[in-house]
Each structure stands twice: as structure tokens, then as C-alpha cells.
Design an enzyme around this catalytic site. Structure first.
Site, PDB file in Angstrom:
ATOM      1  N   THR A 107       0.857  -1.186   0.000  1.00  0.00           N
ATOM      2  CA  THR A 107       0.000   0.000   0.000  1.00  0.00           C
ATOM      3  C   THR A 107       0.890   1.232   0.000  1.00  0.00           C
ATOM      4  O   THR A 107       1.627   1.484   0.958  1.00  0.00           O
ATOM      5  CB  THR A 107      -0.926   0.004   1.230  1.00  0.00           C
ATOM      6  OG1 THR A 107      -1.723  -1.193   1.221  1.00  0.00           O
ATOM      7  CG2 THR A 107      -1.844   1.214   1.209  1.00  0.00           C
ATOM      8  N   HIS A 108       0.833   2.003  -1.082  1.00  0.00           N
ATOM      9  CA  HIS A 108       1.772   3.103  -1.296  1.00  0.00           C
ATOM     10  C   HIS A 108       1.237   4.382  -0.660  1.00  0.00           C
ATOM     11  O   HIS A 108       0.311   5.004  -1.174  1.00  0.00           O
ATOM     12  CB  HIS A 108       1.964   3.305  -2.798  1.00  0.00           C
ATOM     13  CG  HIS A 108       3.191   4.067  -3.138  1.00  0.00           C
ATOM     14  ND1 HIS A 108       3.511   4.461  -4.411  1.00  0.00           N
ATOM     15  CD2 HIS A 108       4.213   4.532  -2.361  1.00  0.00           C
ATOM     16  CE1 HIS A 108       4.656   5.111  -4.419  1.00  0.00           C
ATOM     17  NE2 HIS A 108       5.089   5.176  -3.175  1.00  0.00           N
ATOM     18  N   GLN A 109       1.833   4.767   0.466  1.00  0.00           N
ATOM     19  CA  GLN A 109       1.355   5.932   1.207  1.00  0.00           C
ATOM     20  C   GLN A 109       2.337   7.101   1.201  1.00  0.00           C
ATOM     21  O   GLN A 109       1.935   8.244   1.403  1.00  0.00           O
ATOM     22  CB  GLN A 109       1.076   5.546   2.661  1.00  0.00           C
ATOM     23  CG  GLN A 109       0.073   4.416   2.818  1.00  0.00           C
ATOM     24  CD  GLN A 109      -0.048   3.996   4.258  1.00  0.00           C
ATOM     25  OE1 GLN A 109      -0.764   4.609   5.050  1.00  0.00           O
ATOM     26  NE2 GLN A 109       0.670   2.956   4.631  1.00  0.00           N
TER      27      GLN A 109
END
Length: 742
Positions: A65-67
């Protein structure tokens, strides 16, 4: 110079020693460890679960999950060196990332394009590993969801396992990719890496049980499951609220009511600290303590104070009637009840107080606790507001709640801290909510829906919440909404319809959405809110035993006529029901499912689930994409001349015939056919011929239609807005002269 050299040499040796420790702990290469150490130290990274990812047998797809822009550097340093990282174009060009890009192979891709390629499948078929970086959104639209379809397809074609990875805290980094309004920045937030056991897409699909999502849906659900598990893991609810105060700022306004104003996290926890000391002196550790308070700041601080003191908060439903209150107090059993004299007097609850006393409860008045606060108490609270008063155990009971009793006597449900936090985070992983939102909670907090949606979820996600005292203020609530401008509302169909009737067109214009539960959402209510207020109603399904949400529609994954898809981390199975062709009896399992019941015949004894599964008693069907539709309660089926008839289905038929009115369908004794069906309705013009016409159009046999129609001014409801079927059936029996036959 010599001293400087010694100091530098010592630092270099310590650096190398710490890097070697990471090599030993995590199995990193020395090159990876040397680049990981500064990140590990700066962000105090909890990285234990990364071993799950590293140990996964190839072929494997890591779904990150690219945050934040830091995520690729962390993954390049932590994932096996033979992993192919698929970076966005910015990360692929960033000069600062160059040292980490040398740790593994990388390629760039444009997220606007689906990236299924033969090259990636070939990598997997050669027992390779790939890492993909997915957008952070919890409600992906069609374009974003294509990436999940692509990942699922790659994993299927490459016969690869999927390992989701979520970096809790990354969204709060100064270089976060999330809008700052929903992710307050901190210079050096603590990071925690979460991962899940490697499973193939086929295993993910079958794991959900009867929900059977599509391959892309299964991949999306798995990512959401990890997202929901990592924040606040291993904490009690009190500790989780403490952690939230650090995440979102101690001085952030978080809870308010219409009388006493707004409290920040700091003010709320300081007040809870003071009250916790009082509760610790007059009750025993682990003791159930009753709470008989309205939606108010006083309720919020009392709840947190009891949990700080290591006590169990038992919600007393003051709308349930004296007999049920006496039963509840005896069942828990509750020896001490926290309440307010002003509330009891204003609400006219003297009979409820006497009923609670008859069950063995003694009252502690919040006014007396407040009057006894000294300057020393305030000083201690100001210094130690983040510290609990009693021992904290995440697996211990946190709440005792009582079912609505819509079909009989309420049952005591015991929920742990883990149950409550798990359900709040499951919902957070489905709904796009954050600190920019403002919840208006009109549902009573003694009910699981009102407590979870209107208080616990906002406290843990930094969402300011207004605790409104009564859902029955049909005229005042729209006016309050017009003035306060909430963005989220939790309610039931009954209340939503009543508010719409009383509201002006602009009163609810600030809402992004409203979540409806506890009873079926009528098409007419949905249509009214869409046309008049431009507000989307999201229907969900839950039960007290699941803390309470089980399934939920979202803004982008929404199917009218359904209650949404199963929450991440939950499983379900359906058991056949005689006479029911479509669907079956729903059983559920998951981290939010209760510890067990307490019963009147064995007061105070927790009766745990014999295994991890709970029988909901609901009859549901599931479509090919995993959307659940409620067909009725198992108890709300009647057997007419040997045929099983869903009372809920007949109720919905009545709603179709007379959409502006309220209806309830019950079964009463019949000497000839065993049972007969009665429609209780507020419609003055309800006629059997009109119902038969609608039944014929819907393909419902005449045998299943009500034999009697009873017209009333109001359908009996509980304080939560749900239909009181027990009272409705008694009313029908009385009107039909069958009271002695029941």
C-alpha cells in the site's frame, strides 16, 4: 584528532554492529542492512512481520500500500534482493532513492495504464518475486481498481502467492502522498510494518467462504485486511485512544455535545483519568459497571475512565423497559451503575432507576463525582493523562452490551477490546474517512451501531463527533445539521425517513454520505435523500455480537438491494434452510466476533463460542461478487400449510405497495394452517386487493400474503429505531382477539 578518530571509529563500529544485527534478525544482505539502519533508527520501525514476507516461497507478489515516497526505500531494503520492484515514474527517477535502487531490480510504470505483461508473468513462472505499489485509497474507483484486477491476473497466470504489506504511520510522514487534511504530518512518526501470510489467489477466494469474491475482490480484501490489523494492534481501547491522540494531536477537538461543548483528546483523557481514579476506589478490577447516560461528553469520558481503570462498561438500555433493565442488571451482573441525576429527571427515568435497583444495582451519580474533584486531582490528571489507572489487557472484556430484543428478551453480549478495535479498523478500511470529516451521531450509544460508528470509530480515526442526545428529535436534528454542517451521519431507515420529512432541502447538504443499518433501507428513503439532499445512503448489516458491523456498501462498491460485502478479515458460511431455495443461514467468524454471551440462568458466567463460528440467525444470499442480501431472520419465517414464508419479504412487498408508510409483518396462531400472516401498517388505504396485485407482479404466491391487515397510528420501535416485533405481535394478537390463543 586522535579523540575525533576514536569517536568516529566507535560510531562506525556501532553502526556496523547494528547493521549486522539486522542481517541476523531479518536475513538481510549487509548492503541492505547498512541502508536500512538509518531508517530503522529514525522511525523506530516495528519490523517483525516483514519476516512473513521474506519467508514466502517464490513465486510471490508483494502488494505494498503506497502511502509515502519513503515506501520504496523501505521495501528495497527489506524485501529479498531478487525482488523486481515496479515503481511509479517519480520513484524511478528520484535521485535521493538511487542508493536503495541499487539493492534490487526496478522498472517504472505509469499507474494510469494496466500493467499486466508477459514479462511479469515470466518472472513469476521462473520462481521470481515482484513488488507492486498500489494506491492508498480504501474506495478505489474503476480506474484504480483495474490495478487489483491486473495484480490478481498476474498472480493467477504466474501461480504466485500474494503477500500484502502495509506500513502504518507512513501516511503521516512529511513526504506522504495523502492529503494533509486527512493525514496530519509528523517529522519522525513511528512506523509499524504489517504483512500477511502468503496465499494464492485461489486460496484467497475460497478463504472467504460463502462470500466467494472475484479474484480482484479477494486481492483487494486481503490488502484491506492487513490495513485493518496493523493500527492499534495489541492495545486496549483506552490505549488506542491514547495512541490516536499522538497521531492526530493532543489538542485536536474530538468529541462534543449540544450542552457542554467540545473536548480535545487531552481534555477528554484528563477527565477520564480523574474519573478512573474514582471508579478504581469503588469497584473491583474486571467488574462490570453499568453506564446509564445519554449521548454526551459525560458518556465518552465515563467509558474511557472505566477502561482506564480496568473495568468492564455495561451499557444499560434505558428505553428497553423496567423488566428488561432488571433482567440485564442481574445477568451481567451489575452492582454499580454510573448515571446522572439531571438526565434521569429530564428523561423521566425514575422507573428505570428503580428497576435497576431491583436487579441489585447501586447508583453513583456523575454530579457527585464531578463535585468531589480537587485541585490535586486536576494536577495529577494534567501530568499523567496518558497513563491508565488500572492494568490493561487487549484480550480482556471491554463491554457488555445487550441485544435489541426485537424478537424477545435481550441477551448480554461480551465484547473484548480486540473485538471493538478490530471492527472500527475494518470499517475504516472500507470507508474513506479522516480528520477532515465531522460525524453527527444521533443513535444511542447504548446500542452497538451508535457506539461503534458514533464514538469509537471517530476517536480512533481523528474524526470529530457530535453526540446528539436523542434520535427522536425529528425537527431539531435537521436544524442542527444545517447549523453544524456534519459530513457523515449514522442512522436507521426509520429515522432517516422521519428526518427527511421534517427537513428543508438544504439542511443535510453538507453530508458526504450517511450509513444506514439496523433495519432494511427502503428504496423510497434512498431516493428521497438522493433527490433532496444529494446524499448517498450506504446500507450495511451488523449485529451486536459482531461489534457490530459485518458487511457494508461503500461509495464505489455499492449495490442497491444488498447490505454490501463482508468486511475484511471476516469469513462466512451458509447452512441450508428448509423451504429456502436461495441462500441459507449465515454463520460468521472473524476478529470482531464476540467473546460470548451471559445468560439469565447463569449470571456473570461467560459462555464462549464452542468454536470460532457464530450463528447470526439471518437468512442471506450472496451474488458472484460477494454482495450480501438479507432474506430475513430464521425466526421470522412462518410455516403456512407446510410452506416456508419469509415475513421480511412480505414486509418489503408492503413497502412497495405503500412506500410512504411504515409496515411490520408478524405471524400469529391459526387453528387450520398452523400460522397465519398479519400486516400491521400505518397506511390508511391498505387493502388486501392492492397487496395481492403487487404480490402477483412480484411472483409471490397468494398463500404467502397476509390474511389480516391491522391499521395503527405508529409501529412500535425500540430506542435504536428498529421495529419491536415482540410488541407488534402482541398488538396484532390483541386487535384480532387472539391474545388468549398465543
Amino acid at each position: 584528532m586522535i579523540l575525533t578518530g576514536i569517536v568516529l571509529g566507535t560510531l562506525a563500529a556501532a553502526y556496523l554492529a547494528f547493521a549486522l544485527l539486522q542481517v541476523f534478525r531479518l536475513g538481510l544482505s549487509l548492503h541492505q542492512a547498512l541502508l536500512y539502519v538509518p531508517l530503522k533508527l529514525a522511525y523506530r520501525i516495528d519490523d517483525g512481520q516483514i519476516r512473513l514476507a521474506r519467508r514466502a516461497d517464490a513465486p510471490v507478489v508483494y502488494v505494498v500500500t503506497h502511502q509515502s515516497r519513503l515506501d520504496p526505500a523501505l521495501m528495497l531494503a527489506l524485501l529479498p534482493g531478487d525482488t523486481l520492484h515496479i515503481l511509479d515514474e517519480r520513484a524511478a527517477r528520484a535521485a535521493w532513492l538511487e542508493p536503495w535502487r541499487e539493492l534490487a531490480r526496478t522498472i517504472a510504470f505509469n499507474a494510469e495504464h494496466v500493467f499486466v505483461s508477459r514479462r511479469l508473468v515470466r518472472v513469476l513462472k521462473r520462481k521470481g518475486r515482484i513488488a507492486v505499489y498500489m494506491p492508498e485509497t480504501v474506495e478505489p474507483e474503476v480506474r484504480a481498481f483495474r490495478l487489483y484486477r491486473a495484480v490478481a491476473r498476474i498472480a493467477l497466470q504466474g501461480d504466485a502467492r500474494v503477500v500484502p504489506i502495509f506500513i502504518d504511520g507512513a501516511r503521516r510522514l512529511p513526504f506522504s502522498l495523502i492529503d494533509e487534511a486527512n493525514a496530519p504530518r509528523r517529522l519522525l512518526p513511528r512506523l509499524r510494518i504489517g504483512a500477511a501470510e502468503p496465499l494464492t489467489v485461489a486460496e484467497l477466494v475460497s478463504r472467504a467462504g460463502a462470500a466467494t469474491p472475484t479474484a480482484s475482490g479477494a486481492a483487494f480484501d486481503r490488502v484491506a485486511e492487513v490495513r485493518s490489523r496493523v493500527p492499534y494492534a495489541g492495545l486496549t481501547l483506552f490505549q488506542a485512544v491514547q495512541a490516536a491522540s499522538r497521531r492526530f494531536g493532543a489538542d485536536r477537538p474530538i468529541v462534543e455535545d449540544v450542552i457542554s461543548g467540545t473536548l480535545s483528546y487531552r481534555q477528554l483523557l484528563m477527565a477520564a483519568r480523574i474519573f478512573a481514579g474514582r471508579f478504581a476506589r469503588i469497584t473491583a478490577p474486571g467488574e462490570p459497571v453499568g453506564v446509564l447516560l445519554p449521548n454526551s461528553n459525560g458518556f465518552a469520558l465515563t467509558l474511557l475512565a472505566l477502561m482506564s481503570a480496568g473495568r468492564v462498561a455495561a451499557m444499560v438500555n434505558y428505553t428497553a423497559g423496567p423488566a428488561n433493565v432488571t433482567s440485564a442488571v442481574r445477568t451481567a451482573p451489575i452492582r454499580t451503575i454510573v448515571s446522572s441525576r439531571a438526565f434521569v429527571e429530564k428523561a423521566g427515568l425514575d422507573d428505570i432507576v428503580e428497576a435497576a435497583k431491583a436487579g441489585g444495582g447501586r447508583f453513583v451519580w456523575i454530579e457527585d463525582l464531578r463535585d468531589g474533584i480537587s485541585s490535586f486531582d486536576r494536577l495529577v490528571a494534567a501530568l499523567f493523562w496518558r497513563n491508565s489507572v488500572g492494568a490493561q489487557h487487549a484480550g480482556a472484556p471491554a463491554l457488555i452490551m445487550f441485544t435489541s430484543g426485537s424478537e424477545g428478551t435481550p441477551k448480554a453480549v461480551v465484547l473484548s477490546h480486540r473485538n471493538l478495535i478490530a471492527n472500527a479498523m475494518q470499517v475504516e478500511s472500507r470507508l474513506a474517512i479522516g480528520p477532515r470529516d465531522f460525524v453527527m451521531n444521533v443513535l444511542p450509544v447504548f446500542h452497538a451501531f451508535g457506539l461503534l460508528g458514533g464514538l469509537i470509530l471517530p476517536l480512533l480515526t481523528g474524526v470529530r463527533t457530535l453526540l446528539y442526545p436523542s434520535p427522536l428529535h425529528y425537527k431539531q436534528i435537521p436544524q442542527t445539521a444545517a447549523k453544524r454542517r456534519p459530513t457523515i451521519l449514522f442512522a436507521t431507515d426509520t429515522f432517516l425517513a422521519a428526518y427527511a420529512n421534517a427537513a428543508d432541502d438544504g439542511d443535510f447538504s453538507s453530508l458526504r454520505f450517511a450509513v444506514a443499518g439496523a433495519e432494511p433501507l427502503r428504496a423510497s428513503t434512498r431516493r428521497t435523500w438522493a433527490e433532496r439532499f444529494d446524499t448517498q445512503l450506504l446500507e450495511g448489516f451488523g449485529l451486536t455480537e459482531a461489534a457490530p458491523v459485518v458487511a457494508l456498501n461503500t461509495a464505489t462498491h455499492n449495490r442497491e438491494g444488498s447490505v454490501g460485502r463482508l468486511l475484511p478479515g471476516m469469513r462466512m458460511r451458509l447452512e441450508p434452510v428448509e423451504g429456502v431455495a436461495e441462500g441459507g443461514r449465515l454463520w460468521i467468524a472473524g476478529p470482531n466476533v464476540m467473546m460470548g454471551y451471559m445468560s439469565a440462568d447463569r449470571p456473570g458466567q461467560l459462555q464462549g463460542l464452542p468454536d470460532e463460528w457464530h450463528d447470526t440467525g439471518d437468512i442471506v444470499s450472496v451474488d458472484r461478487e460477494g454482495f450480501l442480501a438479507i432474506r430475513g431472520r430464521a425466526k421470522r419465517f412462518a410455516k403456512i400449510a407446510g410452506e416456508m414464508v419469509s415475513l421480511g419479504a412480505i414486509e418489503m412487498l408492503a413497502h412497495t405497495a405503500w412506500p410512504e408508510d411504515r409496515h411490520a409483518v408478524v405471524a400469529v396462531p391459526d387453528k387450520r394452517r398452523g400460522e397465519r400472516i398479519v400486516l400491521v401498517t400505518t397506511a390508511d388505504n391498505a387493502e388486501p386487493a392492492e397487496l395481492r396485485r403487487h404480490g402477483k407482479q412480484a411472483g409471490i404466491a397468494e398463500l404467502a400474503l397476509p390474511q389480516d391487515i391491522v391499521q395503527v397510528d405508529e409501529i412500535p420501535i425500540h430506542g435504536t429505531g428498529k421495529t419491536d416485533y415482540a410488541a407488534t405481535r402482541r398488538l396484532a394478537l390483541d386487535r384480532l382477539g387472539l391474545a388468549n390463543a398465543a
